[in-house]
Design a protein around this motif. Structure first.
Motif, PDB file in Angstrom:
ATOM      1  N   VAL A  10       0.763  -1.389  -0.105  1.00  0.00           N
ATOM      2  CA  VAL A  10       0.071   0.087  -0.109  1.00  0.00           C
ATOM      3  C   VAL A  10       0.992   1.249  -0.082  1.00  0.00           C
ATOM      4  CG1 VAL A  10      -1.868   1.220   1.327  1.00  0.00           C
ATOM      5  CG2 VAL A  10      -1.713  -1.183   1.285  1.00  0.00           C
ATOM      6  N   GLN A  11       1.929   1.149   0.592  1.00  0.00           N
ATOM      7  CA  GLN A  11       2.753   2.284   0.764  1.00  0.00           C
ATOM      8  C   GLN A  11       3.366   2.565  -0.583  1.00  0.00           C
ATOM      9  OE1 GLN A  11       4.630   1.031   4.600  1.00  0.00           O
ATOM     10  NE2 GLN A  11       5.228   3.133   4.722  1.00  0.00           N
ATOM     11  N   GLN A  19       2.300   2.091  -3.406  1.00  0.00           N
ATOM     12  CA  GLN A  19       1.377   2.514  -4.301  1.00  0.00           C
ATOM     13  C   GLN A  19       1.099   3.947  -4.119  1.00  0.00           C
ATOM     14  OE1 GLN A  19       0.528   0.802  -7.104  1.00  0.00           O
ATOM     15  NE2 GLN A  19       1.550  -0.943  -6.360  1.00  0.00           N
ATOM     16  N   THR A  20       1.146   4.485  -3.105  1.00  0.00           N
ATOM     17  CA  THR A  20       0.723   5.925  -2.856  1.00  0.00           C
ATOM     18  C   THR A  20       1.703   6.628  -2.046  1.00  0.00           C
ATOM     19  OG1 THR A  20       0.043   5.033  -0.432  1.00  0.00           O
ATOM     20  CG2 THR A  20      -1.326   4.678  -2.128  1.00  0.00           C
ATOM     21  N   THR A  21       2.928   6.178  -1.620  1.00  0.00           N
ATOM     22  CA  THR A  21       3.836   7.125  -1.112  1.00  0.00           C
ATOM     23  C   THR A  21       5.034   7.414  -2.092  1.00  0.00           C
ATOM     24  OG1 THR A  21       3.354   6.396   1.029  1.00  0.00           O
ATOM     25  CG2 THR A  21       5.177   7.638   1.055  1.00  0.00           C
TER      26      THR A  21
END
Length: 464
Positions: free
Chosen positions: A370-371, A373-375
């Motif tokens: 998740v990180q 993909q978004t950070t």
């Protein structure tokens, strides 16, 4: 690139056509285009991998007066040419056999010419002679031709089988060894000894001259092309005169007309290249050597631990004891610098999870999917894996009996046996798959989707 030539192009076909029309056979390059190196054409490269005649024992046919040595040298040179045809230009054995038969036939046709030449010379010097003696003399000259003797009936190079036997007798051929995985199922794989191959390669003076950090004349503080941070910070590579090896692992499909992803005849190949070479030699096929061939299904069934056992044994000997190089007069140790592979292959050998849909799928950091993909990467939220962090993950994995911990599934096969191999720095990203087959075409598709057919002006700008 040529002197007094102002032609410029970014299209290779146009350059090739211009070179053929204006600079055919020319070598008048501008300064800095070509780096001059003293290399023997053809034979030296073969001697570095296969020939058992050292540079000091090499006989120059132009100055040798011993007919026996000269005949052997011609035979050897011819064998090297045929070896080059078969292994570099990939000429089939059948085509080579037909070529040699025609060549032997043409040499035999020169008999009348030889007779005529002998007759003219004898007549020119007013010598009395018998024509039958001239015929016998001409026939003896043709039959004693070193090339004809090598290629003629029952000659050592006349057939594919005889050539192969000749190569084994006169060249230091390192043959593959078959290792059995399962005798009942007849599961085997082929391995070519790295130690034996290195022993032969380092007997060539040209190879030693090219190698960095091996020669006694090499100074560690002089500017070199080995300027990477990993090389500079590695005590084993910098403080010792050692051999650096780069392993490459990849699967390929053979003998399958149904497609490349059917996995019917998929084979895993393990290759190696010397990291001490200047960068311009790294991608040369003559610098890349085969180590092992294994069926991908067998590799999946038996695992890297069993399949890599002979390879690891050689690497342990190279790391701890080294090999003796007669040209240097001393023993040289070596180590594995890194392993280049796709993500699946690298994770399999390194002991990381092979499922890239889980929570921790990166072998370089401990970030969650998740990180990723978004950070942003430069945000400081990503914790890079270090040797200490990885050892802690392995400890947690063993103490708690977990299937995986932060993406770590088991200990790396190589770092388990090799003292100088670090799993966190030993598996660099593969530029071909990560960039050229990964993010680059993806980004290009996004650009083309924005500057699509509806915007012809932008399309003309992109496509030139």
């Amino acid at each position: 690139m040529y002197k007094d030539c102002t032609y410029k192009t970014n299209v290779y076909v146009n350059f090739k056509s211009h070179k053929h029309r204006r600079h055919s056979g020319a070598s008048d390059f501008k300064p800095g285009i070509v780096e001059n190196k003293i290399l023997n054409s053809g034979s030296e490269s073969f001697r570095s991998i296969s020939c058992d005649i050292s540079d000091d024992e090499h006989v120059d046919p132009a100055i040798d007066s011993d007919p026996v040595n000269l005949e052997k040298e011609i035979e050897l040179k011819l064998a090297l040419v045929l070896l080059k045809l078969e292994n570099i230009y990939l000429v089939s054995n059948r085509a080579t056999d037909e070529l040699l038969q025609e060549l032997s036939y043409l040499i035999g046709l020169s008999l009348p010419i030889t007779q005529k030449t002998l007759t003219e010379i004898l007549q020119e010097h007013s010598c009395e002679f018998d024509q039958s003696i001239v015929e016998k003399l001409a026939n003896a000259l043709c039959e004693s031709n070193a090339i004809k003797k090598a290629l003629g009936h029952k000659g050592p190079l006349s057939t594919a089988w005889r050539r192969k036997s000749y190569f084994k007798r006169h060249f230091n051929v390192v043959e593959p060894v078959e290792f059995v995985l399962d005798p009942k199922e007849k599961k085997t794989f082929q391995y070519v000894s790295i130690l034996k191959s290195l022993q032969q390669i380092l007997e060539c003076q040209t190879v030693l001259d090219q190698a960095r950090n091996l020669n006694d004349t090499y100074e560690l503080n002089q500017p070199t092309e080995q300027n990477g941070a990993f090389f500079k910070e590695n005590d084993f590579l910098c403080q010792q005169k050692s051999i650096s090896l780069i392993l490459y692992v990849d699967d390929f499909e053979i003998c399958n007309p149904l497609g490349t992803s059917r996995r019917k005849h998929k084979i895993c190949g393990i290759y190696w290249v010397r990291g001490n070479l200047p960068p311009l030699y790294h991608s040369s096929l003559s610098s890349i050597y085969l180590a092992a061939l294994i069926k991908s299904d067998d590799l999946k069934s038996f695992g890297y631990e069993n399949v890599l056992k002979p390879l690891i044994n050689d690497l342990v000997i190279l790391e701890q004891s080294g090999i003796f190089v007669s040209k240097l007069g001393r023993t040289v140790k070596g180590r594995v610098q890194c392993v280049v592979a796709d993500n699946l292959g690298a994770h399999s050998i390194a002991g990381f999870v092979e499922n890239f849909t889980g929570s921790h799928v990166c072998r370089f950091c401990t970030a969650e999917t998740v990180q990723i993909q978004t950070t942003e990467v430069n945000s400081g939220c990503f914790c890079l894996r270090t040797k200490e962090i990885h050892e802690e993950h392995l400890r947690q994995l063993q103490d708690n009996g977990l299937a995986n911990y932060y993406g770590v599934k088991k200990q790396c096969t190589l770092s388990k046996h090799l003292s100088y191999f670090d799993v966190t720095s030993g598996f660099p990203p593969d530029i071909v798959r990560d960039l050229f087959e990964g993010i680059v075409p993806f980004e290009l598709s996004l650009c083309l989707s924005v500057y699509g057919p509806d915007n012809n002006e932008h399309m003309r700008t992109i496509c030139g």
